[in-house]
Design a protein around this motif. Structure first.
Motif, PDB file in Angstrom:
ATOM      1  N   VAL A  89       3.174  33.110  11.099  1.00 16.39           N
ATOM      2  CA  VAL A  89       3.199  31.861  10.439  1.00 16.39           C
ATOM      3  C   VAL A  89       2.157  32.176   9.404  1.00 16.39           C
ATOM      4  O   VAL A  89       2.804  31.081   8.464  1.00 16.39           O
ATOM      5  CB  VAL A  89       3.475  30.622  11.245  1.00 16.39           C
ATOM      6  CG1 VAL A  89       4.572  30.237  12.323  1.00 16.39           C
ATOM      7  CG2 VAL A  89       1.972  30.248  12.068  1.00 16.39           C
ATOM      8  N   SER A  90       1.269  32.544   9.704  1.00 17.76           N
ATOM      9  CA  SER A  90      -0.247  32.840   8.796  1.00 17.76           C
ATOM     10  C   SER A  90      -0.118  33.844   7.361  1.00 17.76           C
ATOM     11  O   SER A  90      -0.119  34.856   8.013  1.00 17.76           O
ATOM     12  CB  SER A  90      -1.463  32.608   9.517  1.00 17.76           C
ATOM     13  OG  SER A  90      -2.010  33.365   8.543  1.00 17.76           O
ATOM     14  N   GLY A 111       8.695  31.515  14.233  1.00 19.46           N
ATOM     15  CA  GLY A 111       9.356  32.502  15.149  1.00 19.46           C
ATOM     16  C   GLY A 111      10.438  32.200  15.230  1.00 19.46           C
ATOM     17  O   GLY A 111      11.366  32.943  16.263  1.00 19.46           O
ATOM     18  N   GLU A 112      10.807  30.874  15.643  1.00 23.74           N
ATOM     19  CA  GLU A 112      12.140  30.140  15.854  1.00 23.74           C
ATOM     20  C   GLU A 112      12.756  30.666  14.457  1.00 23.74           C
ATOM     21  O   GLU A 112      14.264  30.475  14.761  1.00 23.74           O
ATOM     22  CB  GLU A 112      12.104  29.024  16.016  1.00 23.74           C
ATOM     23  CG  GLU A 112      11.120  28.396  16.531  1.00 23.74           C
ATOM     24  CD  GLU A 112       9.945  28.089  15.951  1.00 23.74           C
ATOM     25  OE1 GLU A 112       9.628  26.946  17.208  1.00 23.74           O
ATOM     26  OE2 GLU A 112       8.880  28.002  15.397  1.00 23.74           O
ATOM     27  N   LEU A 138      12.837  29.640  20.185  1.00 20.82           N
ATOM     28  CA  LEU A 138      12.407  31.210  20.202  1.00 20.82           C
ATOM     29  C   LEU A 138      13.000  32.459  20.986  1.00 20.82           C
ATOM     30  O   LEU A 138      13.378  32.881  20.342  1.00 20.82           O
ATOM     31  CB  LEU A 138      10.497  30.881  20.363  1.00 20.82           C
ATOM     32  CG  LEU A 138      10.200  32.253  20.071  1.00 20.82           C
ATOM     33  CD1 LEU A 138       9.935  33.120  18.936  1.00 20.82           C
ATOM     34  CD2 LEU A 138       8.377  32.210  21.134  1.00 20.82           C
ATOM     35  N   PHE A 139      13.330  31.455  21.687  1.00 20.14           N
ATOM     36  CA  PHE A 139      13.768  33.127  22.606  1.00 20.14           C
ATOM     37  C   PHE A 139      15.073  32.392  22.715  1.00 20.14           C
ATOM     38  O   PHE A 139      15.429  34.129  22.666  1.00 20.14           O
ATOM     39  CB  PHE A 139      13.410  32.194  24.027  1.00 20.14           C
ATOM     40  CG  PHE A 139      12.213  32.246  25.054  1.00 20.14           C
ATOM     41  CD1 PHE A 139      11.533  33.014  24.600  1.00 20.14           C
ATOM     42  CD2 PHE A 139      12.431  31.950  26.126  1.00 20.14           C
ATOM     43  CE1 PHE A 139      10.207  32.836  25.263  1.00 20.14           C
ATOM     44  CE2 PHE A 139      11.139  31.202  26.430  1.00 20.14           C
ATOM     45  CZ  PHE A 139       9.922  32.526  26.172  1.00 20.14           C
ATOM     46  N   GLU A 140      15.674  31.898  22.057  1.00 22.08           N
ATOM     47  CA  GLU A 140      17.442  31.970  21.747  1.00 22.08           C
ATOM     48  C   GLU A 140      17.699  33.236  20.655  1.00 22.08           C
ATOM     49  O   GLU A 140      18.030  34.372  20.250  1.00 22.08           O
ATOM     50  CB  GLU A 140      17.923  31.264  21.211  1.00 22.08           C
ATOM     51  CG  GLU A 140      18.138  29.581  22.327  1.00 22.08           C
ATOM     52  CD  GLU A 140      18.768  28.509  21.419  1.00 22.08           C
ATOM     53  OE1 GLU A 140      18.829  28.363  20.744  1.00 22.08           O
ATOM     54  OE2 GLU A 140      19.176  27.242  22.376  1.00 22.08           O
ATOM     55  N   ASN A 141      16.264  33.547  19.372  1.00 23.95           N
ATOM     56  CA  ASN A 141      16.081  34.294  18.065  1.00 23.95           C
ATOM     57  C   ASN A 141      16.385  35.265  18.411  1.00 23.95           C
ATOM     58  O   ASN A 141      15.751  36.677  18.054  1.00 23.95           O
ATOM     59  CB  ASN A 141      15.229  32.989  17.237  1.00 23.95           C
ATOM     60  CG  ASN A 141      15.714  33.962  15.953  1.00 23.95           C
ATOM     61  OD1 ASN A 141      16.243  34.709  15.686  1.00 23.95           O
ATOM     62  ND2 ASN A 141      13.826  34.027  15.373  1.00 23.95           N
TER      63      ASN A 141
END
Length: 492
Positions: A89-90, A111-112, A138-141
Motif C-alpha cells: 500500500v505504501s 491487498g483486497e 484479501l483471501f478472496e482476492n
C-alpha cells in the motif's frame, strides 16, 4: 533469475486498483517508515534471517511468487523466484523495493483490491495480517490469483507475545507500528475456508527472534519444536491451498514391489481392478530367493490382455523399488501396492476417487482405523507405527495415522516435484514411505488418510527385520526432525 521489468509498473494496474480509503493511514505510516526501514531491519536482522530461511524451505526456487505486503522486497528477493511480484500500500516502500530489486516487479495497491490478471505458484503474506482492513476480502482476492496447485503461506504473530512486543516497542527494540488486528490461527483458518481456501498445515516457529550463536538454534530448532514450548513461539505459520476440485479421469500406473512373493503374483494380476481411463501394472523385482521373477513373466504371458510390465531392480530396498517403478510408469496417477497383498487390491478405487476428486494430493493408506486381522501385525509393530505417527505429525504438522502403510497414491506431477527436491533430504529412506511423506510435507501437499483393512499374509514371510528396521526408523525420524525443524536455524 527473475524476470526483468521496468521501474514503472503498468498504468492499468495502479489505475484499476488504487489504495483503499481504509488503508490510507497505513500507507502514510509506511511512507514515513521507509526512511528508517533499513535501520530497523539491521537491528532485528536475526528475525528477518529466520523468516527468509523458513520461506526458502517452503518455496521451491524458480517458482512464480506473489508477496502481498512486500515492503522493501527483501524477503521476496531472498526466496529467489523465477518470476516475483510484490504488492504494497505504501508508494515509498514500493519505490524503495524497485530500486533495491530491479529484477522483480512491484505495484502499489491494497491487498483486497489489486488485479494482476495472473496466477501464481505461491502467495506469501509475511507479518501482513495485523495491518489488513478486511482479511476475508484479501483471501478472496488471493483465491482469484491462485491455480489449483497454488500454496498460500501466511506467518503472523501469536497473541501470547502481544504484551512482549508492546514492551519491545516501548524500549525501542522494535519499531512501533499501527497494528489493527491480533488474529488467532483458528480465526485465520475460518477466514480461509470462507474464501475458498483450506488450511493444510499450521506450525509454530521462532521462540527467540534474536540472533545468538548456538542459542538461536537450540531454542528455535529444538525447544520451540517440542510441546508445550511450541505454544510460546512468536509466530504461527499456515500453509493453505484452494479447495480441491474434481479432475477428469486419468490413467493409472500401479507399482508392485515384489521380493519373494511368487505365490501372490497370480492373485495380483487377477484382483487389481481397472481404474480411471486405463490401468497398467508395473512389477519391480530384485533379489528374490523364490521364483518371483519367473512367475511374473509367466503370468504376463498368460494374460496378454492385461497391461503389465516387469522392471528388474538393480538396487536394494523397497524405496529403491518404488523409485524404479515410478520411473518406468507411463501414466498420470501413481499407486503403490505391496506384493504381500496385506492391503486388498479391491481397495484401490477408493484411493483413486479421493485423488481425482481433490480430497488430497497424497492419499496415504491407514491400517490402524479398523480392527486388525489376527496375525496381520505384531504388538510391537503396532506400537511402533503409532509412535511414528505421533512423531510425524509433530514434525510436519499434518495428520497421518499410519505412516508406514505401503499403499500410497499421488499424481505423477507431484511425485516429480518430490523427486526434484530430494537432494534436501538425500537418499535416506530404504522403505520409500518417509521419502514420499516428508517430500509431500515440505511441498505443502495435502496428505489424506484412506482407511483400509490390513490382512495377514497368505504366502511367504515378511521382508522386515523388526529390530534392525525399527532402529533405522528411529534414526530416520531424528533425521526428519533435524531437516524440518533444526537445520533451518543453523545459519540464522
Amino acid at each position: 533469475m527473475a524476470r526483468q521489468v521496468s521501474e514503472t509498473p503498468p498504468a492499468r494496474f495502479d489505475a484499476a486498483a488504487p489504495v483503499a480509503p481504509e488503508d490510507e493511514g497505513i500507507a502514510e505510516f509506511f511512507d514515513e517508515f521507509a526512511h528508517d526501514e533499513q535501520r530497523w531491519r539491521r537491528r532485528n536482522r536475526g528475525y528477518y534471517l529466520q523468516l527468509e530461511s523458513v520461506y526458502r524451505f517452503l518455496i521451491r526456487p524458480g517458482a512464480r511468487v506473489l508477496e502481498v505486503g512486500s515492503g522493501s522486497g527483501d524477503l521476496l528477493a531472498a526466496i529467489k523466484p523465477g518470476f516475483g511480484v510484490g504488492v504494497d500500500v505504501s508508494p515509498r516502500m514500493v519505490e524503495l523495493a524497485r530500486k533495491r530489486h530491479p529484477e522483480l516487479e512491484f505495484h502499489v495497491a491494497s491487498g483486497e483490491r489489486f488485479d494482476l490478471g495472473q496466477k501464481f505458484d505461491y502467495i506469501v503474506l509475511s507479518d501482513l495480517i495485523p495491518f489488513v482492513h478486511d482479511i476475508a476480502a484479501l483471501f478472496e482476492n488471493l483465491a482469484r490469483h491462485s491455480h489449483a496447485r497454488t500454496r498460500v503461506i501466511v506467518n503472523s504473530y501469536s497473541q501470547f507475545w502481544r504484551p512482549l512486543l508492546r514492551l519491545a516497542e516501548f524500549l525501542r527494540l522494535k519499531a512501533r507500528r499501527p497494528v489493527r488486528n491480533w488474529v488467532s490461527h483458528d480465526d485465520l483458518r475460518n477466514l480461509l475456508e470462507l474464501s475458498g481456501l483450506e488450511q493444510i498445515t499450521m506450525t509454530r516457529r521462532i521462540l527467540l527472534p534474536k540472533r545468538v550463536p548456538l542459542l538461536t538454534t537450540l531454542l528455535n530448532g529444538f525447544v520451540g519444536s517440542i510441546w508445550p514450548f511450541t505454544h510460546l513461539c512468536l509466530t504461527y505459520w499456515i500453509v493453505a491451498r484452494p479447495v480441491g476440485q474434481e479432475r477428469e479421469d486419468a490413467k493409472v500406473s500401479v507399482v508392485c514391489p515384489c521380493r519373494n512373493e511368487a505365490g501372490n503374483i497370480e492373485a495380483i494380476m487377477d484382483r487389481i481392478p481397472e481404474l480411471g481411463a486405463g490401468t497398467e501394472i508395473v512389477f519391480v523385482e530384485g533379489g528374490s530367493k523364490d521364483a518371483t521373477r519367473e512367475e511374473i513373466e509367466q503370468q504376463m504371458a498368460a494374460h496378454p490382455e492385461i497391461d503389465a510390465s516387469l522392471v528388474p531392480q538393480t538396487g536394494s530396498g523397497k524405496g529403491n523399488a518404488v523409485r524404479a517403478g515410478f520411473e518406468a510408469a507411463r501414466h498420470e496417477v501413481l499407486m503403490i501396492l505391496d506384493g504381500d497383498l496385506s492391503v486388498a487390491p479391491e481397495d484401490l478405487p477408493k484411493f483413486y476417487r479421493a485423488l481425482v476428486q481433490g480430497k488430497g494430493e497424497l492419499i496415504n493408506g491407514s491400517r490402524l482405523v479398523y480392527d486388525l486381522e489376527p496375525g496381520s501385525m505384531r504388538f510391537f509393530n503396532l506400537l511402533g507405527n503409532k509412535a511414528f505417527s505421533v512423531f510425524f505429525r509433530a514434525i510436519i504438522g499434518q495428520y497421518a495415522k499410519d505412516t508406514l502403510c505401503g499403499t500410497k497414491v499421488l499424481w505423477r506431477s507431484d511425485y516429480e516435484q518430490i523427486a526434484a527436491a530430494r537432494g534436501y533430504f538425500g537418499e535416506f529412506d530404504p522403505f520409500g514411505d518417509f521419502d514420499l511423506l516428508l517430500g509431500a510435507g515440505r511441498l505443502g501437499l495435502r496428505i489424506v488418510d484412506m482407511p483400509v483393512r490390513y490382512h495377514a499374509r497368505t504366502y511367504g514371510e515378511t521382508n522386515i527385520s523388526r529390530l534392525r528396521h525399527g532402529l533405522l526408523l528411529l534414526r530416520m525420524t531424528a533425521f526428519a526432525f533435524w531437516k524440518f525443524r533444526v537445520a533451518l536455524y543453523r545459519s540464522s
